[in-house]
Design an enzyme around this catalytic site. Structure first.
Site, PDB file in Angstrom:
ATOM      1  N   ARG A  85       1.037 -27.902  16.473  1.00  0.00           N
ATOM      2  CA  ARG A  85       2.132 -27.269  16.594  1.00  0.00           C
ATOM      3  C   ARG A  85       2.385 -25.949  16.056  1.00  0.00           C
ATOM      4  O   ARG A  85       1.776 -25.841  14.736  1.00  0.00           O
ATOM      5  CB  ARG A  85       3.105 -28.043  16.251  1.00  0.00           C
ATOM      6  N   HIS A 134      -2.081 -32.277  18.598  1.00  0.00           N
ATOM      7  CA  HIS A 134      -1.239 -31.340  18.922  1.00  0.00           C
ATOM      8  C   HIS A 134      -1.058 -30.341  17.721  1.00  0.00           C
ATOM      9  O   HIS A 134      -0.334 -30.629  16.861  1.00  0.00           O
ATOM     10  CB  HIS A 134       0.349 -31.814  19.545  1.00  0.00           C
ATOM     11  N   GLU A 194      -3.809 -30.008  22.172  1.00  0.00           N
ATOM     12  CA  GLU A 194      -2.413 -29.390  23.000  1.00  0.00           C
ATOM     13  C   GLU A 194      -1.861 -28.414  21.880  1.00  0.00           C
ATOM     14  O   GLU A 194      -1.795 -28.456  20.791  1.00  0.00           O
ATOM     15  CB  GLU A 194      -1.218 -30.485  22.798  1.00  0.00           C
ATOM     16  N   ARG A 247       3.755 -29.115  11.890  1.00  0.00           N
ATOM     17  CA  ARG A 247       4.407 -30.327  10.965  1.00  0.00           C
ATOM     18  C   ARG A 247       3.464 -31.587  10.982  1.00  0.00           C
ATOM     19  O   ARG A 247       3.768 -32.470  10.187  1.00  0.00           O
ATOM     20  CB  ARG A 247       5.736 -30.863  11.977  1.00  0.00           C
ATOM     21  N   HIS A 248       2.425 -31.471  11.803  1.00  0.00           N
ATOM     22  CA  HIS A 248       1.289 -32.721  11.565  1.00  0.00           C
ATOM     23  C   HIS A 248      -0.086 -32.442  11.471  1.00  0.00           C
ATOM     24  O   HIS A 248      -0.573 -32.049  10.422  1.00  0.00           O
ATOM     25  CB  HIS A 248       1.525 -33.719  12.584  1.00  0.00           C
ATOM     26  N   ASN A 304      -3.848 -40.058  20.621  1.00  0.00           N
ATOM     27  CA  ASN A 304      -3.404 -39.275  19.900  1.00  0.00           C
ATOM     28  C   ASN A 304      -3.121 -39.472  18.546  1.00  0.00           C
ATOM     29  O   ASN A 304      -2.429 -40.545  18.561  1.00  0.00           O
ATOM     30  CB  ASN A 304      -2.132 -38.614  20.927  1.00  0.00           C
ATOM     31  N   THR A 354       9.590 -34.337  19.733  1.00  0.00           N
ATOM     32  CA  THR A 354       8.265 -34.265  20.486  1.00  0.00           C
ATOM     33  C   THR A 354       8.497 -33.489  21.828  1.00  0.00           C
ATOM     34  O   THR A 354       9.472 -32.894  22.133  1.00  0.00           O
ATOM     35  CB  THR A 354       7.810 -36.101  21.120  1.00  0.00           C
ATOM     36  N   THR A 355       7.717 -33.427  22.395  1.00  0.00           N
ATOM     37  CA  THR A 355       7.338 -32.481  23.674  1.00  0.00           C
ATOM     38  C   THR A 355       8.502 -32.940  24.745  1.00  0.00           C
ATOM     39  O   THR A 355       8.405 -34.010  24.994  1.00  0.00           O
ATOM     40  CB  THR A 355       5.877 -32.265  24.270  1.00  0.00           C
ATOM     41  N   GLU A 383      -1.848 -32.758  33.471  1.00  0.00           N
ATOM     42  CA  GLU A 383      -1.374 -33.793  32.713  1.00  0.00           C
ATOM     43  C   GLU A 383      -0.251 -34.201  33.222  1.00  0.00           C
ATOM     44  O   GLU A 383       0.771 -33.125  33.029  1.00  0.00           O
ATOM     45  CB  GLU A 383      -1.600 -33.718  31.199  1.00  0.00           C
ATOM     46  N   GLY A 417       0.045 -41.679  22.229  1.00  0.00           N
ATOM     47  CA  GLY A 417       0.085 -41.480  20.727  1.00  0.00           C
ATOM     48  C   GLY A 417       1.085 -42.461  20.159  1.00  0.00           C
ATOM     49  O   GLY A 417       0.649 -43.468  19.275  1.00  0.00           O
ATOM     50  N   HIS A 418       2.384 -42.318  20.380  1.00  0.00           N
ATOM     51  CA  HIS A 418       3.162 -42.881  19.406  1.00  0.00           C
ATOM     52  C   HIS A 418       2.948 -44.452  19.423  1.00  0.00           C
ATOM     53  O   HIS A 418       3.147 -45.025  18.354  1.00  0.00           O
ATOM     54  CB  HIS A 418       4.500 -42.371  19.727  1.00  0.00           C
ATOM     55  N   HIS A 424       3.033 -39.507  28.040  1.00  0.00           N
ATOM     56  CA  HIS A 424       4.193 -39.267  27.502  1.00  0.00           C
ATOM     57  C   HIS A 424       4.896 -40.725  27.307  1.00  0.00           C
ATOM     58  O   HIS A 424       5.395 -41.022  28.611  1.00  0.00           O
ATOM     59  CB  HIS A 424       4.902 -38.218  27.808  1.00  0.00           C
ATOM     60  N   GLY A 425       4.911 -41.049  26.171  1.00  0.00           N
ATOM     61  CA  GLY A 425       5.957 -42.396  26.203  1.00  0.00           C
ATOM     62  C   GLY A 425       5.225 -43.651  26.575  1.00  0.00           C
ATOM     63  O   GLY A 425       6.098 -44.852  26.862  1.00  0.00           O
ATOM     64  N   ARG A 444       3.925 -36.519   2.459  1.00  0.00           N
ATOM     65  CA  ARG A 444       3.661 -36.497   0.871  1.00  0.00           C
ATOM     66  C   ARG A 444       2.779 -35.169   0.667  1.00  0.00           C
ATOM     67  O   ARG A 444       2.804 -35.109  -0.755  1.00  0.00           O
ATOM     68  CB  ARG A 444       3.284 -37.735   0.414  1.00  0.00           C
ATOM     69  N   ASP A 486      -1.687 -37.570  16.221  1.00  0.00           N
ATOM     70  CA  ASP A 486      -0.927 -36.646  15.560  1.00  0.00           C
ATOM     71  C   ASP A 486      -0.164 -37.603  14.439  1.00  0.00           C
ATOM     72  O   ASP A 486       0.418 -36.807  13.245  1.00  0.00           O
ATOM     73  CB  ASP A 486       0.222 -36.221  16.464  1.00  0.00           C
ATOM     74  N   HIS A 487       0.519 -38.620  14.805  1.00  0.00           N
ATOM     75  CA  HIS A 487       1.343 -39.407  13.898  1.00  0.00           C
ATOM     76  C   HIS A 487       0.633 -39.841  12.609  1.00  0.00           C
ATOM     77  O   HIS A 487       1.222 -40.224  11.597  1.00  0.00           O
ATOM     78  CB  HIS A 487       2.277 -40.303  14.372  1.00  0.00           C
TER      79      HIS A 487
HETATM   80  N1  PXP Z   1       0.891 -35.689  26.340  1.00  0.00           N
HETATM   81  C1  PXP Z   1       1.410 -34.706  25.861  1.00  0.00           C
HETATM   82  C2  PXP Z   1       1.138 -33.490  26.510  1.00  0.00           C
HETATM   83  C3  PXP Z   1       2.266 -34.761  24.551  1.00  0.00           C
HETATM   84  O1  PXP Z   1       2.733 -33.839  24.058  1.00  0.00           O
HETATM   85  C4  PXP Z   1       2.211 -36.067  23.951  1.00  0.00           C
HETATM   86  C5  PXP Z   1       2.964 -36.015  22.703  1.00  0.00           C
HETATM   87  O2  PXP Z   1       2.545 -35.217  21.557  1.00  0.00           O
HETATM   88  C6  PXP Z   1       1.628 -37.126  24.453  1.00  0.00           C
HETATM   89  C7  PXP Z   1       0.932 -37.144  25.724  1.00  0.00           C
HETATM   90  C8  PXP Z   1       1.501 -38.559  23.652  1.00  0.00           C
HETATM   91  O3  PXP Z   1       2.999 -38.978  23.832  1.00  0.00           O
HETATM   92  P1  PXP Z   1       3.325 -40.510  23.073  1.00  0.00           P
HETATM   93  O4  PXP Z   1       3.166 -39.980  21.947  1.00  0.00           O
HETATM   94  O5  PXP Z   1       4.625 -40.463  23.650  1.00  0.00           O
HETATM   95  O6  PXP Z   1       2.210 -41.286  23.556  1.00  0.00           O
END
Ligand code: PXP
Length: 242
Positions: free
Chosen positions: A46, A44, A71, A50-51, A8, A101-102, A152, A214-215, A192-193, A19, A10-11
């Protein structure tokens, strides 16, 4: 079954938006991730943009060789933006403007009336649909009833446990939900996480085909580079499953 990694990005876009310019470019990050062994790219879109922006979706679809998973919330506005791009996958997620976040999975049972036409519309456009749900058996059953292609499973509750906590219960919920989903003919993803430190017990659930991360990956990439961050993650995953 091999375990795939969906990255992911996104970040990377979060940093760009800080910026309002062009750098860093999430499309470049996606291509680097693909080159480093990512099996798919997730973004994602959104509602508050935002990203990730719509232009990112279009470019990613054009340049990626691996599947693109978008997403989004199950809203008319999101569908209008995503449908013309025709990503390989759309993952429907709950969304609120205040969240960082979600937060939690979709309540597919409560939202079934709204989700049914959305799943149908996406699938009839040739897009595979995944529902992001908590590891709850009735939610998985509803995903199958709604004719989603995949679930998921939300690993958020597991990931938020302190490192020294007993995770048996949460891993058990994920395992049972994964087993049921697979029995019902759904493909099973999770995310997630997740990080190299906590990913092991999730990888050990045989029905899970792919992790969306992602993160922790992008955070690590800032320090050691994206390629090395992905290699570390793939290695951590491989210690539990090829
Ligand atoms: N899966 C879904 C559905 C999410 O919304 C996210 C966060 O955008 C992730 C996975 C990835 O989570 P993380 O950024 O904590 O790894």
């Amino acid at each position: 079954m091999n375990l795939r990694l969906g990255v992911n990005v996104d970040h990377v876009a979060t940093l760009r938006q800080a910026r309002g310019g062009h750098e860093p470019e999430p499309v470049t990050a996606a291509l680097l991730a693909q080159g480093a062994g990512a099996h798919g790219i997730t973004v994602h879109l959104r509602g508050d943009r935002r990203h990730i922006q719509e232009r990112d979706l279009r470019l990613l679809k054009e340049v990626l060789a691996v599947p693109l998973n978008v997403e989004c919330a199950a809203t008319p506005e999101a569908l209008e933006a995503v449908l013309p791009v025709k990503p390989t996958w759309v993952t429907l997620v709950p969304e609120s403007r205040e969240e960082l976040t979600t937060q939690g999975g979709l309540d597919a049972i409560f939202l079934q009336g709204m989700l049914k036409p959305v799943v149908r519309e996406l699938r009839s456009a040739g897009i595979r649909v995944s529902l992001f749900v908590d590891p709850v058996l009735d939610q998985v059953k509803m995903a199958a009833k709604l004719e989603a292609d995949a679930v998921e499973l939300n690993t958020g509750t597991y990931s938020e446990l302190p490192m020294d906590a007993d995770a048996t219960l949460e891993i058990g919920r994920l395992r049972d939900a994964a087993r049921l989903a697979s029995r019902l003919g759904l493909r099973v993803l999770a995310g997630h996480g997740l990080s190299p430190q906590n990913v092991g017990p999730v990888c050990a659930i045989p029905e899970i085909e792919e992790l969306n991360i992602g993160h922790s990956l992008i955070g690590r990439a800032v320090l050691v580079g994206l390629e090395r961050a992905i290699q570390e993650m793939v290695q951590a995953m491989g210690e539990f499953r090829a």
